[in-house]
Design an enzyme around this catalytic site. Structure first.
Site, PDB file in Angstrom:
ATOM      1  N   ASP A  51     -41.277  29.294 -18.053  1.00 34.45           N
ATOM      2  CA  ASP A  51     -41.158  28.975 -19.472  1.00 34.45           C
ATOM      3  C   ASP A  51     -41.127  27.470 -19.715  1.00 34.45           C
ATOM      4  O   ASP A  51     -41.028  26.665 -18.780  1.00 34.45           O
ATOM      5  CB  ASP A  51     -39.878  29.600 -20.033  1.00 34.45           C
ATOM      6  CG  ASP A  51     -39.972  31.103 -20.193  1.00 34.45           C
ATOM      7  OD1 ASP A  51     -41.104  31.622 -20.250  1.00 34.45           O
ATOM      8  OD2 ASP A  51     -38.913  31.757 -20.266  1.00 34.45           O
ATOM      9  N   TYR A 109     -35.657  31.818  -7.140  1.00 34.47           N
ATOM     10  CA  TYR A 109     -35.305  30.843  -8.175  1.00 34.47           C
ATOM     11  C   TYR A 109     -33.912  30.285  -7.904  1.00 34.47           C
ATOM     12  O   TYR A 109     -33.041  30.979  -7.353  1.00 34.47           O
ATOM     13  CB  TYR A 109     -35.276  31.510  -9.561  1.00 34.47           C
ATOM     14  CG  TYR A 109     -36.626  31.684 -10.219  1.00 34.47           C
ATOM     15  CD1 TYR A 109     -37.137  30.723 -11.089  1.00 34.47           C
ATOM     16  CD2 TYR A 109     -37.375  32.830  -9.987  1.00 34.47           C
ATOM     17  CE1 TYR A 109     -38.366  30.903 -11.710  1.00 34.47           C
ATOM     18  CE2 TYR A 109     -38.610  33.021 -10.607  1.00 34.47           C
ATOM     19  CZ  TYR A 109     -39.088  32.048 -11.469  1.00 34.47           C
ATOM     20  OH  TYR A 109     -40.311  32.227 -12.081  1.00 34.47           O
TER      21      TYR A 109
END
Length: 254
Positions: A51, A109
């Site tokens: 994002d 992540y």
């Protein structure tokens, strides 16, 4: 011949990874650099759609060429013209049909939080004055280490995932918190992630740890999937980094 290209970037200046009509994306910048160096239009397909504001230590994409290249030379030439916040770290030839997104076996992540204000971390870590004990955070985190439907822990329904045969099901292989100097890092590894999933999970764990959400309620939310989708908040994007994308070695050509 198909190649995997490994890309690192700071996401602050970009609207995310994927090309968009009215905003600058990392994919667009890399494609333009490849086109300039190779003197032909190049389209790349990425492994993960980070994002706006999210960083990557290792994003992977694939592209095709009709001629063989020297990967080391191409890396050097690309890094000379790319902006300072984007770097090519590797280019590897792969077998025909290898796909950067669909052939990935896992993604990892990190969400980074600093517990003391530090200007050197301001663009890639979230500053919080207080943090709950790591023992408590890791106890809550164990609830997320499973294979299940994670739709509630993502942004609103994503049609791309609905079309996928897996729906909203993700296999979270590992998740834990650790402290390194002044940084508290949440690390999570799964076969795939939904949009905003890591940021929602981090926010939810912290809410439970400080008493704003009940642990039993969280367990029930994961297990029972109530008919009404709850409203869960996201952590700010700049603390999140895509650290690694893993593939079977059989995809790569020596």
């Amino acid at each position: 011949m198909r190649y995997f290209i490994y890309i690192a970037y700071l996401g602050k200046a970009y609207s995310g990874w994927q090309v968009q009509k009215n905003a600058l994306a990392v994919q667009q910048v890399v494609e333009e650099a490849l086109g300039k160096v190779l003197s032909m239009p190049i389209t790349i397909s990425g492994s993960s759609r980070t994002d706006k504001g999210v960083h990557a230590q290792q994003q992977v994409a694939h592209f095709d060429l009709i001629r063989a290249i020297d990967p080391s030379d191409l890396i050097y030439r690309l890094n000379r013209i790319l902006p300072s916040d984007i770097s090519i770290t590797a280019i590897r030839p792969v077998i025909d049909g290898a796909h950067a997104r669909f052939d990935a076996s896992y993604r990892t992540y990190h969400y980074t939080i600093v517990i003391k204000k530090n200007p050197f971390y301001k663009d890639h870590a979230l500053w919080l004055c207080r943090m709950p004990p790591l023992v408590l955070l890791n106890e809550i985190t164990t609830l997320f280490c499973l294979t299940t439907d994670f739709e509630f822990f993502s942004k609103k329904a994503d049609t791309d995932f609905q079309k996928n045969a897996h729906g909203f099901v993700c296999d979270v292989k590992e998740a834990n918190w650790l402290q390194i100097d002044q940084s508290v890092i949440f690390q999570i590894k799964a076969n795939r992630f939904l949009r905003g999933m890591v940021r929602v999970i981090v926010s939810t764990i912290l809410k439970v740890a400080i008493g704003k959400m009940d642990l039993a309620a969280l367990a029930g939310l994961i297990r029972e999937k109530p008919p009404i989708r709850p409203i869960l908040s996201l952590m700010p994007a700049h603390g999140l980094t895509l650290m690694e994308v893993g593939y079977p070695e059989t995809l790569f050509i020596p």
